[in-house]
Design a protein around this motif. Structure first.
Motif, PDB file in Angstrom:
ATOM      1  N   ASN A 154     -21.042 -48.071 -23.807  1.00 17.59           N
ATOM      2  CA  ASN A 154     -21.680 -49.024 -22.905  1.00 17.59           C
ATOM      3  C   ASN A 154     -22.680 -49.915 -23.639  1.00 17.59           C
ATOM      4  O   ASN A 154     -22.765 -51.123 -23.384  1.00 17.59           O
ATOM      5  CB  ASN A 154     -22.380 -48.289 -21.764  1.00 17.59           C
ATOM      6  N   ALA A 155     -23.450 -49.325 -24.536  1.00 18.61           N
ATOM      7  CA  ALA A 155     -24.458 -50.100 -25.254  1.00 18.61           C
ATOM      8  C   ALA A 155     -23.797 -51.154 -26.154  1.00 18.61           C
ATOM      9  O   ALA A 155     -24.294 -52.277 -26.288  1.00 18.61           O
ATOM     10  CB  ALA A 155     -25.336 -49.181 -26.096  1.00 18.61           C
ATOM     11  N   GLY A 159     -20.659 -52.509 -25.816  1.00 20.73           N
ATOM     12  CA  GLY A 159     -19.917 -53.498 -25.054  1.00 20.73           C
ATOM     13  C   GLY A 159     -18.815 -54.182 -25.847  1.00 20.73           C
ATOM     14  O   GLY A 159     -18.195 -53.598 -26.748  1.00 20.73           O
ATOM     15  N   ASP A 198     -19.445 -48.493 -18.054  1.00 22.26           N
ATOM     16  CA  ASP A 198     -20.045 -49.640 -17.385  1.00 22.26           C
ATOM     17  C   ASP A 198     -19.153 -50.846 -17.664  1.00 22.26           C
ATOM     18  O   ASP A 198     -19.306 -51.526 -18.672  1.00 22.26           O
ATOM     19  CB  ASP A 198     -21.467 -49.876 -17.909  1.00 22.26           C
ATOM     20  N   TYR A 199     -18.220 -51.109 -16.757  1.00 23.27           N
ATOM     21  CA  TYR A 199     -17.233 -52.151 -17.006  1.00 23.27           C
ATOM     22  C   TYR A 199     -17.822 -53.553 -16.984  1.00 23.27           C
ATOM     23  O   TYR A 199     -17.188 -54.499 -17.462  1.00 23.27           O
ATOM     24  CB  TYR A 199     -16.083 -52.024 -16.010  1.00 23.27           C
ATOM     25  N   SER A 200     -19.029 -53.708 -16.463  1.00 20.98           N
ATOM     26  CA  SER A 200     -19.661 -55.022 -16.535  1.00 20.98           C
ATOM     27  C   SER A 200     -19.910 -55.444 -17.981  1.00 20.98           C
ATOM     28  O   SER A 200     -20.031 -56.630 -18.284  1.00 20.98           O
ATOM     29  CB  SER A 200     -20.987 -55.022 -15.766  1.00 20.98           C
ATOM     30  N   ARG A 201     -19.979 -54.459 -18.893  1.00 18.45           N
ATOM     31  CA  ARG A 201     -20.199 -54.751 -20.317  1.00 18.45           C
ATOM     32  C   ARG A 201     -18.931 -55.243 -21.013  1.00 18.45           C
ATOM     33  O   ARG A 201     -18.983 -55.651 -22.177  1.00 18.45           O
ATOM     34  CB  ARG A 201     -20.700 -53.487 -21.030  1.00 18.45           C
ATOM     35  N   PHE A 202     -17.797 -55.186 -20.309  1.00 19.70           N
ATOM     36  CA  PHE A 202     -16.518 -55.536 -20.928  1.00 19.70           C
ATOM     37  C   PHE A 202     -15.799 -56.665 -20.193  1.00 19.70           C
ATOM     38  O   PHE A 202     -14.661 -56.949 -20.492  1.00 19.70           O
ATOM     39  CB  PHE A 202     -15.623 -54.300 -20.991  1.00 19.70           C
TER      40      PHE A 202
END
Length: 325
Positions: free
Chosen positions: A183-184, A186, A276-280
Protein backbone atom coordinates in the motif's frame (compact mmCIF):
# COMPACT_ATOMS: atom_id res chain seq x y z
CA UNK A 1 8.78 -5.13 -45.53
CA UNK A 2 5.41 -6.27 -46.84
CA UNK A 3 3.36 -3.47 -48.41
CA UNK A 4 0.37 -2.53 -46.27
CA UNK A 5 -3.09 -1.91 -47.72
CA UNK A 6 -4.44 1.60 -47.31
CA UNK A 7 -6.96 1.78 -44.49
CA UNK A 8 -10.61 2.06 -45.54
CA UNK A 9 -12.94 3.27 -42.81
CA UNK A 10 -16.57 2.41 -42.29
CA UNK A 11 -19.03 5.14 -41.30
CA UNK A 12 -18.82 4.01 -37.66
CA UNK A 13 -15.03 4.12 -37.73
CA UNK A 14 -15.04 7.57 -39.36
CA UNK A 15 -17.09 8.83 -36.43
CA UNK A 16 -14.26 7.67 -34.17
CA UNK A 17 -11.55 9.28 -36.32
CA UNK A 18 -10.70 12.54 -34.62
CA UNK A 19 -7.16 13.11 -35.92
CA UNK A 20 -7.85 13.82 -39.60
CA UNK A 21 -5.17 14.46 -42.19
CA UNK A 22 -4.65 18.04 -43.41
CA UNK A 23 -6.21 19.16 -46.65
CA UNK A 24 -4.26 18.77 -49.84
CA UNK A 25 -1.81 21.60 -50.24
CA UNK A 26 -1.67 22.40 -46.55
CA UNK A 27 1.95 22.39 -45.34
CA UNK A 28 2.74 19.79 -42.71
CA UNK A 29 3.33 21.21 -39.25
CA UNK A 30 5.08 19.73 -36.25
CA UNK A 31 2.53 19.20 -33.51
CA UNK A 32 2.35 17.54 -30.13
CA UNK A 33 -1.33 16.76 -30.78
CA UNK A 34 -1.94 13.05 -31.51
CA UNK A 35 -2.71 12.72 -35.20
CA UNK A 36 -3.94 9.13 -35.44
CA UNK A 37 -7.51 7.97 -34.95
CA UNK A 38 -9.03 7.48 -31.52
CA UNK A 39 -11.29 4.46 -31.35
CA UNK A 40 -14.43 4.38 -29.24
CA UNK A 41 -15.09 0.67 -28.88
CA UNK A 42 -18.13 -0.63 -27.05
CA UNK A 43 -16.69 -3.44 -24.92
CA UNK A 44 -12.92 -2.82 -25.08
CA UNK A 45 -11.52 0.01 -22.98
CA UNK A 46 -8.42 2.12 -23.53
CA UNK A 47 -7.86 1.02 -27.13
CA UNK A 48 -5.59 3.29 -29.13
CA UNK A 49 -2.96 3.33 -31.83
CA UNK A 50 0.59 3.73 -30.56
CA UNK A 51 0.98 6.32 -33.32
CA UNK A 52 -1.22 8.68 -31.33
CA UNK A 53 1.74 9.28 -29.02
CA UNK A 54 4.23 10.48 -31.64
CA UNK A 55 4.36 11.27 -35.33
CA UNK A 56 7.40 8.99 -35.58
CA UNK A 57 5.21 5.88 -35.41
CA UNK A 58 3.18 4.96 -38.48
CA UNK A 59 -0.56 4.46 -37.86
CA UNK A 60 -1.86 0.92 -37.95
CA UNK A 61 1.32 -0.85 -36.85
CA UNK A 62 0.71 -1.45 -33.13
CA UNK A 63 -2.17 -0.89 -30.74
CA UNK A 64 -2.29 -0.72 -26.94
CA UNK A 65 -5.45 -1.63 -25.07
CA UNK A 66 -7.16 -3.09 -22.05
CA UNK A 67 -8.21 -6.73 -22.30
CA UNK A 68 -10.33 -7.43 -25.38
CA UNK A 69 -12.11 -10.22 -23.49
CA UNK A 70 -15.46 -8.41 -23.55
CA UNK A 71 -15.27 -7.21 -27.14
CA UNK A 72 -18.60 -6.87 -28.90
CA UNK A 73 -19.18 -8.21 -32.38
CA UNK A 74 -18.54 -4.73 -33.78
CA UNK A 75 -15.34 -4.41 -31.73
CA UNK A 76 -14.12 -7.77 -32.98
CA UNK A 77 -14.86 -6.82 -36.56
CA UNK A 78 -12.84 -3.62 -36.17
CA UNK A 79 -9.86 -5.30 -34.49
CA UNK A 80 -9.69 -8.50 -36.53
CA UNK A 81 -10.87 -7.41 -39.95
CA UNK A 82 -10.65 -3.65 -40.39
CA UNK A 83 -7.39 -3.19 -38.46
CA UNK A 84 -6.20 -6.71 -39.40
CA UNK A 85 -4.52 -7.38 -36.03
CA UNK A 86 -2.71 -10.72 -36.34
CA UNK A 87 -0.70 -10.90 -33.10
CA UNK A 88 -1.72 -10.28 -29.50
CA UNK A 89 0.65 -9.85 -26.56
CA UNK A 90 -1.25 -10.60 -23.34
CA UNK A 91 0.73 -9.30 -20.35
CA UNK A 92 -1.61 -10.66 -17.67
CA UNK A 93 -1.15 -13.54 -15.25
CA UNK A 94 -3.18 -16.69 -15.85
CA UNK A 95 -5.52 -16.00 -12.89
CA UNK A 96 -6.70 -12.85 -14.67
CA UNK A 97 -7.93 -14.53 -17.86
CA UNK A 98 -11.62 -14.42 -18.63
CA UNK A 99 -13.40 -17.78 -18.26
CA UNK A 100 -14.66 -17.26 -21.81
CA UNK A 101 -12.03 -15.70 -24.07
CA UNK A 102 -14.48 -13.89 -26.31
CA UNK A 103 -14.55 -13.35 -30.03
CA UNK A 104 -11.20 -11.58 -30.33
CA UNK A 105 -8.92 -13.73 -28.18
CA UNK A 106 -10.47 -17.00 -29.33
CA UNK A 107 -9.46 -16.16 -32.91
CA UNK A 108 -5.79 -16.64 -32.00
CA UNK A 109 -3.62 -19.62 -31.24
CA UNK A 110 -1.97 -19.41 -27.83
CA UNK A 111 1.71 -19.52 -27.06
CA UNK A 112 3.15 -19.22 -23.55
CA UNK A 113 6.37 -17.44 -22.80
CA UNK A 114 8.73 -19.19 -20.40
CA UNK A 115 12.02 -17.89 -19.09
CA UNK A 116 13.76 -20.94 -20.50
CA UNK A 117 13.04 -19.48 -23.96
CA UNK A 118 14.30 -15.99 -23.15
CA UNK A 119 18.01 -16.39 -24.05
CA UNK A 120 17.30 -17.86 -27.49
CA UNK A 121 16.47 -16.23 -30.79
CA UNK A 122 13.74 -18.80 -31.41
CA UNK A 123 11.02 -16.98 -29.49
CA UNK A 124 8.80 -15.73 -30.85
CA UNK A 125 8.66 -17.74 -34.07
CA UNK A 126 7.23 -15.67 -36.89
CA UNK A 127 4.41 -17.47 -38.68
CA UNK A 128 1.23 -16.97 -40.64
CA UNK A 129 -1.17 -18.14 -37.93
CA UNK A 130 -2.65 -15.43 -35.69
CA UNK A 131 -1.06 -15.95 -32.28
CA UNK A 132 -1.77 -14.68 -28.76
CA UNK A 133 1.51 -14.58 -26.87
CA UNK A 134 1.11 -14.90 -23.11
CA UNK A 135 3.90 -12.94 -21.41
CA UNK A 136 3.01 -12.42 -17.71
CA UNK A 137 4.65 -9.21 -16.52
CA UNK A 138 3.60 -9.37 -12.86
CA UNK A 139 4.81 -12.35 -10.84
CA UNK A 140 3.72 -12.14 -7.19
CA UNK A 141 6.61 -14.18 -5.81
CA UNK A 142 9.00 -11.71 -7.45
CA UNK A 143 6.85 -8.79 -6.32
CA UNK A 144 6.94 -9.78 -2.66
CA UNK A 145 10.59 -10.79 -2.93
CA UNK A 146 11.45 -7.32 -4.21
CA UNK A 147 9.47 -5.77 -1.36
CA UNK A 148 11.43 -7.88 1.11
CA UNK A 149 14.73 -6.68 -0.39
CA UNK A 150 13.62 -3.10 0.17
CA UNK A 151 12.88 -3.66 3.88
CA UNK A 152 15.07 -2.44 6.72
CA UNK A 153 17.05 -4.96 8.78
CA UNK A 154 14.43 -4.76 11.56
CA UNK A 155 11.59 -5.35 9.12
CA UNK A 156 13.42 -8.34 7.62
CA UNK A 157 13.80 -9.80 11.11
CA UNK A 158 10.09 -9.35 11.71
CA UNK A 159 9.36 -10.91 8.34
CA UNK A 160 11.38 -14.00 9.30
CA UNK A 161 9.42 -14.38 12.54
CA UNK A 162 6.09 -13.78 10.82
CA UNK A 163 6.98 -16.27 8.10
CA UNK A 164 7.48 -18.96 10.74
CA UNK A 165 4.17 -17.97 12.31
CA UNK A 166 2.47 -18.20 8.95
CA UNK A 167 3.76 -21.72 8.43
CA UNK A 168 2.92 -22.98 11.91
CA UNK A 169 -0.01 -20.92 13.14
CA UNK A 170 -1.50 -17.92 11.36
CA UNK A 171 -0.38 -15.83 8.36
CA UNK A 172 -2.08 -12.63 9.56
CA UNK A 173 1.06 -10.83 10.79
CA UNK A 174 3.02 -11.74 7.68
CA UNK A 175 0.26 -10.48 5.43
CA UNK A 176 -0.13 -7.29 7.42
CA UNK A 177 3.58 -6.49 7.11
CA UNK A 178 3.75 -7.06 3.37
CA UNK A 179 0.42 -5.40 2.61
CA UNK A 180 1.54 -2.28 4.45
CA UNK A 181 4.53 -2.12 2.11
CA UNK A 182 2.38 -2.80 -0.96
CA UNK A 183 0.00 0.00 0.00
CA UNK A 184 2.77 2.44 0.87
CA UNK A 185 4.57 1.83 -2.43
CA UNK A 186 1.49 2.00 -4.64
CA UNK A 187 1.92 2.32 -8.38
CA UNK A 188 5.44 3.71 -8.10
CA UNK A 189 6.73 0.60 -6.35
CA UNK A 190 4.72 -1.69 -8.63
CA UNK A 191 6.37 -0.23 -11.72
CA UNK A 192 9.81 -0.28 -10.08
CA UNK A 193 9.44 -3.96 -9.29
CA UNK A 194 8.28 -4.85 -12.79
CA UNK A 195 11.23 -2.99 -14.30
CA UNK A 196 13.63 -4.68 -11.89
CA UNK A 197 12.28 -8.25 -11.97
CA UNK A 198 10.49 -8.73 -15.31
CA UNK A 199 13.38 -8.14 -17.71
CA UNK A 200 12.95 -11.39 -19.67
CA UNK A 201 9.25 -10.71 -20.06
CA UNK A 202 9.85 -7.12 -21.18
CA UNK A 203 12.43 -8.31 -23.70
CA UNK A 204 10.03 -10.96 -24.99
CA UNK A 205 7.07 -8.58 -25.29
CA UNK A 206 9.10 -5.98 -27.18
CA UNK A 207 10.46 -8.78 -29.37
CA UNK A 208 6.96 -9.86 -30.35
CA UNK A 209 5.96 -6.29 -31.16
CA UNK A 210 9.05 -5.90 -33.33
CA UNK A 211 8.64 -9.25 -35.08
CA UNK A 212 4.89 -9.02 -35.61
CA UNK A 213 4.76 -5.39 -36.68
CA UNK A 214 7.26 -5.97 -39.49
CA UNK A 215 4.47 -7.47 -41.58
CA UNK A 216 1.06 -7.12 -39.89
CA UNK A 217 -0.44 -5.15 -36.99
CA UNK A 218 -0.27 -6.31 -33.40
CA UNK A 219 -1.90 -5.31 -30.11
CA UNK A 220 -0.59 -5.59 -26.56
CA UNK A 221 -2.61 -5.38 -23.39
CA UNK A 222 -3.12 -6.21 -19.72
CA UNK A 223 -6.17 -5.91 -17.46
CA UNK A 224 -6.83 -2.19 -17.77
CA UNK A 225 -4.16 -1.32 -20.33
CA UNK A 226 -2.28 1.24 -18.28
CA UNK A 227 0.67 -0.02 -16.19
CA UNK A 228 2.02 -3.26 -17.63
CA UNK A 229 0.85 -2.08 -21.03
CA UNK A 230 2.17 1.38 -20.19
CA UNK A 231 5.70 0.14 -19.54
CA UNK A 232 5.84 -1.78 -22.82
CA UNK A 233 4.42 1.23 -24.66
CA UNK A 234 6.92 3.56 -22.97
CA UNK A 235 9.92 1.46 -23.96
CA UNK A 236 8.63 0.89 -27.50
CA UNK A 237 8.04 4.62 -27.91
CA UNK A 238 11.54 5.33 -26.62
CA UNK A 239 12.95 3.01 -29.28
CA UNK A 240 11.01 5.04 -31.85
CA UNK A 241 12.55 8.30 -30.70
CA UNK A 242 9.64 9.65 -28.65
CA UNK A 243 10.50 12.20 -25.99
CA UNK A 244 9.91 11.47 -22.33
CA UNK A 245 7.16 14.11 -22.36
CA UNK A 246 5.38 12.20 -25.15
CA UNK A 247 5.80 8.93 -23.26
CA UNK A 248 4.32 10.43 -20.08
CA UNK A 249 1.46 12.05 -22.02
CA UNK A 250 0.62 8.70 -23.58
CA UNK A 251 0.50 7.06 -20.15
CA UNK A 252 -1.71 9.81 -18.68
CA UNK A 253 -4.33 9.19 -21.38
CA UNK A 254 -5.24 6.05 -19.39
CA UNK A 255 -6.37 8.20 -16.45
CA UNK A 256 -9.98 8.69 -17.54
CA UNK A 257 -12.83 8.08 -15.10
CA UNK A 258 -13.93 4.92 -16.91
CA UNK A 259 -10.42 3.51 -16.50
CA UNK A 260 -9.75 4.36 -12.87
CA UNK A 261 -9.41 0.73 -11.90
CA UNK A 262 -6.76 -0.94 -9.81
CA UNK A 263 -3.68 -2.08 -11.66
CA UNK A 264 -3.26 -5.16 -9.48
CA UNK A 265 -5.04 -8.19 -10.85
CA UNK A 266 -5.29 -11.83 -9.91
CA UNK A 267 -6.53 -13.69 -6.90
CA UNK A 268 -3.15 -14.32 -5.28
CA UNK A 269 -2.66 -10.69 -4.37
CA UNK A 270 -6.31 -10.03 -3.52
CA UNK A 271 -7.39 -13.02 -1.46
CA UNK A 272 -7.80 -12.11 2.18
CA UNK A 273 -5.59 -9.01 1.98
CA UNK A 274 -6.50 -5.42 2.84
CA UNK A 275 -5.08 -3.90 -0.30
CA UNK A 276 -5.76 -0.16 -0.57
CA UNK A 277 -6.83 -0.11 -4.21
CA UNK A 278 -7.00 3.68 -4.26
CA UNK A 279 -3.18 3.52 -4.39
CA UNK A 280 -3.34 1.62 -7.69
CA UNK A 281 -6.01 3.53 -9.60
CA UNK A 282 -5.51 6.05 -12.33
CA UNK A 283 -2.47 6.95 -14.38
CA UNK A 284 -0.92 10.10 -12.91
CA UNK A 285 2.05 11.58 -14.72
CA UNK A 286 4.38 11.23 -11.74
CA UNK A 287 4.04 7.43 -11.85
CA UNK A 288 5.53 7.15 -15.35
CA UNK A 289 8.03 9.92 -14.60
CA UNK A 290 9.19 7.91 -11.58
CA UNK A 291 9.45 4.69 -13.62
CA UNK A 292 11.60 6.35 -16.28
CA UNK A 293 13.77 8.00 -13.64
CA UNK A 294 14.17 4.68 -11.81
CA UNK A 295 15.38 2.90 -14.96
CA UNK A 296 17.82 5.71 -15.75
CA UNK A 297 19.08 5.93 -12.17
CA UNK A 298 19.94 2.23 -12.08
CA UNK A 299 21.22 1.82 -15.64
CA UNK A 300 22.32 5.29 -16.75
CA UNK A 301 19.73 5.68 -19.51
CA UNK A 302 16.71 3.94 -21.00
CA UNK A 303 19.00 2.41 -23.61
CA UNK A 304 21.15 1.18 -20.72
CA UNK A 305 18.09 -0.42 -19.14
CA UNK A 306 17.13 -2.11 -22.41
CA UNK A 307 20.69 -3.38 -22.83
CA UNK A 308 20.45 -4.78 -19.30
CA UNK A 309 17.33 -6.83 -20.10
CA UNK A 310 18.83 -8.10 -23.36
CA UNK A 311 17.06 -5.82 -25.84
CA UNK A 312 20.16 -4.40 -27.48
CA UNK A 313 20.83 -1.78 -30.13
CA UNK A 314 20.04 -4.13 -33.04
CA UNK A 315 16.76 -5.14 -31.39
CA UNK A 316 15.83 -1.52 -30.82
CA UNK A 317 16.58 -0.63 -34.43
CA UNK A 318 14.48 -3.56 -35.63
CA UNK A 319 11.59 -2.36 -33.49
CA UNK A 320 12.00 1.21 -34.74
CA UNK A 321 11.96 0.08 -38.37
CA UNK A 322 8.89 -2.10 -37.79
CA UNK A 323 6.91 0.75 -36.27
CA UNK A 324 8.29 3.79 -38.06
CA UNK A 325 9.51 2.94 -41.57
Amino acid sequence: RVARPRARWSARERRCHVGRSPRAGTPARASSTPRASVFDLDGVKNFRDLAEATDAVKPGRAFRTATPGEATEADASLILRRLNVKSLVDLRSDDEFEPILGEVQSAFETRWFSRADAPTDEWPVAGDDPTRYLVPMLDYDRYYGAIYERMSALEKAKAAVFSAQATLVDPTNQRRLFVSKVNAGGLRLLNEVMLDTSGPEIRAALGVVASASETRPCAFYCKVGKDRTGLIAALALHCCGASEAQIVDDYVRSDGNALRKAALGGGRVEAGLAIDYSRFRGAPAEVMEHALAHAKRKHGSLDGYLNHVGFGADDRERLRRALCD
